[in-house]
Design a protein around this motif. Structure first.
Motif, PDB file in Angstrom:
ATOM      1  N   THR A  16      20.917 -14.290 -40.270  1.00  0.00           N
ATOM      2  CA  THR A  16      22.119 -13.478 -40.492  1.00  0.00           C
ATOM      3  C   THR A  16      22.744 -13.733 -41.862  1.00  0.00           C
ATOM      4  O   THR A  16      23.760 -13.117 -42.192  1.00  0.00           O
ATOM      5  CB  THR A  16      23.151 -13.779 -39.394  1.00  0.00           C
ATOM      6  OG1 THR A  16      23.555 -15.160 -39.495  1.00  0.00           O
ATOM      7  CG2 THR A  16      22.582 -13.534 -38.008  1.00  0.00           C
ATOM      8  N   VAL A  17      22.157 -14.637 -42.623  1.00  0.00           N
ATOM      9  CA  VAL A  17      22.682 -14.937 -43.961  1.00  0.00           C
ATOM     10  C   VAL A  17      21.918 -14.106 -44.993  1.00  0.00           C
ATOM     11  O   VAL A  17      20.696 -14.211 -45.097  1.00  0.00           O
ATOM     12  CB  VAL A  17      22.535 -16.440 -44.274  1.00  0.00           C
ATOM     13  CG1 VAL A  17      23.058 -16.748 -45.684  1.00  0.00           C
ATOM     14  CG2 VAL A  17      23.279 -17.264 -43.237  1.00  0.00           C
TER      15      VAL A  17
ATOM     16  N   THR B 200      27.923  -6.681 -45.190  1.00  0.00           N
ATOM     17  CA  THR B 200      28.447  -8.032 -45.013  1.00  0.00           C
ATOM     18  C   THR B 200      28.856  -8.231 -43.557  1.00  0.00           C
ATOM     19  O   THR B 200      29.704  -7.504 -43.034  1.00  0.00           O
ATOM     20  CB  THR B 200      29.653  -8.265 -45.931  1.00  0.00           C
ATOM     21  OG1 THR B 200      29.268  -8.020 -47.275  1.00  0.00           O
ATOM     22  CG2 THR B 200      30.171  -9.687 -45.778  1.00  0.00           C
ATOM     23  N   GLU B 201      28.251  -9.193 -42.918  1.00  0.00           N
ATOM     24  CA  GLU B 201      28.542  -9.502 -41.514  1.00  0.00           C
ATOM     25  C   GLU B 201      28.859 -10.987 -41.384  1.00  0.00           C
ATOM     26  O   GLU B 201      28.405 -11.810 -42.196  1.00  0.00           O
ATOM     27  CB  GLU B 201      27.342  -9.161 -40.631  1.00  0.00           C
ATOM     28  CG  GLU B 201      27.010  -7.682 -40.607  1.00  0.00           C
ATOM     29  CD  GLU B 201      25.799  -7.408 -39.715  1.00  0.00           C
ATOM     30  OE1 GLU B 201      25.211  -8.398 -39.217  1.00  0.00           O
ATOM     31  OE2 GLU B 201      25.458  -6.231 -39.531  1.00  0.00           O
ATOM     32  N   PRO B 202      29.624 -11.336 -40.368  1.00  0.00           N
ATOM     33  CA  PRO B 202      29.930 -12.766 -40.170  1.00  0.00           C
ATOM     34  C   PRO B 202      28.647 -13.559 -39.922  1.00  0.00           C
ATOM     35  O   PRO B 202      27.725 -13.091 -39.246  1.00  0.00           O
ATOM     36  CB  PRO B 202      30.832 -12.769 -38.933  1.00  0.00           C
ATOM     37  CG  PRO B 202      31.375 -11.380 -38.846  1.00  0.00           C
ATOM     38  CD  PRO B 202      30.318 -10.494 -39.389  1.00  0.00           C
ATOM     39  N   VAL B 203      28.595 -14.701 -40.480  1.00  0.00           N
ATOM     40  CA  VAL B 203      27.438 -15.573 -40.271  1.00  0.00           C
ATOM     41  C   VAL B 203      27.441 -16.078 -38.842  1.00  0.00           C
ATOM     42  O   VAL B 203      28.470 -16.523 -38.324  1.00  0.00           O
ATOM     43  CB  VAL B 203      27.467 -16.754 -41.265  1.00  0.00           C
ATOM     44  CG1 VAL B 203      26.282 -17.706 -41.003  1.00  0.00           C
ATOM     45  CG2 VAL B 203      27.407 -16.234 -42.691  1.00  0.00           C
ATOM     46  N   GLN B 204      26.296 -16.011 -38.186  1.00  0.00           N
ATOM     47  CA  GLN B 204      26.188 -16.456 -36.801  1.00  0.00           C
ATOM     48  C   GLN B 204      25.723 -17.895 -36.731  1.00  0.00           C
ATOM     49  O   GLN B 204      25.003 -18.383 -37.604  1.00  0.00           O
ATOM     50  CB  GLN B 204      25.192 -15.559 -36.035  1.00  0.00           C
ATOM     51  CG  GLN B 204      25.634 -14.096 -35.959  1.00  0.00           C
ATOM     52  CD  GLN B 204      24.624 -13.248 -35.202  1.00  0.00           C
ATOM     53  OE1 GLN B 204      23.637 -13.772 -34.701  1.00  0.00           O
ATOM     54  NE2 GLN B 204      24.896 -11.958 -35.129  1.00  0.00           N
TER      55      GLN B 204
END
Length: 288
Positions: free
Chosen positions: A263-264, A277-281
């Protein structure tokens, strides 16, 4: 020589009285069997599928091998010491021998059709010999052994479950998956030795050798108002290795958390803005 001749009549008289007592006991059991046949209306031995011989004060039982199709036998609440009279009844499916004085079950292994065996309230003392005699019974699902001297040994229940994996109901309690996992950890001593050596850096040999004699170790309990950490079990062990081993079986869960790198976004993706851009899981792995 004279002394021997003087004592010979007494010894002979004692042997004769024992033989007479045995014959009388067999006669009582023969009458009990015949009475049951009359009550059930059986005229042929081949028609006998069940016999009720409980609470007859029997100390001996006649050979029952003539009943080739006997499947159900009730002999509980008597005064029996052995089971040699039924070792050739291969069709037996249910056998009730509880509340007797049985100290030896040698020959029981030949009853491969048994799926219910009640042996509680007897005088069985050797757990290894008892379990060995029952090992060949692949159809055995229900077994009771409680209220026998052998039950005083450490890990009696897990030892029995380990050697008789087909048993589903032991002493009136269902065998659980947790017990099956525990008995593998304890009695597969090679695997247990490796795991515990790694966990405790080889300082403790926490394995249990099933060939070693079982010993009953006294346990002491501290006062109820005495607390240490959050332990519920206040049992004090004489041997520190026992404490370490029990602790290893009750080890708390350990969680390891790490980034989910899928997810990065990479540097190229950030530069080209090809990925939203998404929150890092985070990934969490729980170990025990």
């Amino acid at each position: 020589m004279t002394g021997y001749l003087e004592h010979l009549p007494c010894a002979f008289q004692h042997t004769t009285s024992q033989a007479e007592a045995a014959d009388a006991a067999l006669e009582i059991s023969r009458r009990a069997v015949e009475d049951q046949l009359k009550i059930c209306g059986h005229k042929k031995d081949a028609d006998v599928f069940e016999l009720f011989l409980s609470q007859k004060e029997l100390t001996e039982v006649i050979d029952l091998s003539r009943f080739k199709k006997l499947k159900y036998l009730w002999l509980h609440h008597n005064k029996l010491h052995g089971i040699t009279f039924i070792t050739r009844n291969c069709c037996l499916a249910e056998l009730y021998l509880n509340n007797n004085a049985i100290f030896d079950i040698q020959g029981l292994h030949s009853l491969h059709s048994l799926h219910i065996l009640l042996l509680h309230h007897n005088e069985l003392t050797n757990i290894e010999a008892t379990v060995k005699e029952l090992k060949g019974m692949l159809n055995l699902k229900t077994l009771t052994l409680y209220q026998n001297p052998l039950c005083r040994y450490n890990l009696y229940r897990l030892y029995t479950i380990y050697h008789l994996p087909g048993v589903e109901l032991l002493d009136g309690n269902q065998v659980t998956e947790k017990e099956r996992r525990s008995m593998i950890t304890i009695f597969n001593h090679k695997k247990s030795h490796i795991v515990q050596s790694i966990a405790f850096r080889g300082k403790v040999d926490a394995s249990w050798n099933p060939r070693s004699p079982l010993k009953q170790k006294p346990a002491q309990r501290v006062p109820s108002d005495f607390a240490f950490a959050n332990n519920v079990d206040k049992t004090m062990f004489d041997d520190p290795e026992d404490a370490v081993f029990v602790r290893s079986l009750k080890r708390s869960a350990m969680a390891i958390t790490s980034l989910n790198w899928d997810t990065v976004p990479t540097r190229e993706e950030k530069y080209l803005e090809e990925k939203d851009t998404e929150p890092v899981q985070m990934l969490t792995v729980t170990l025990r």
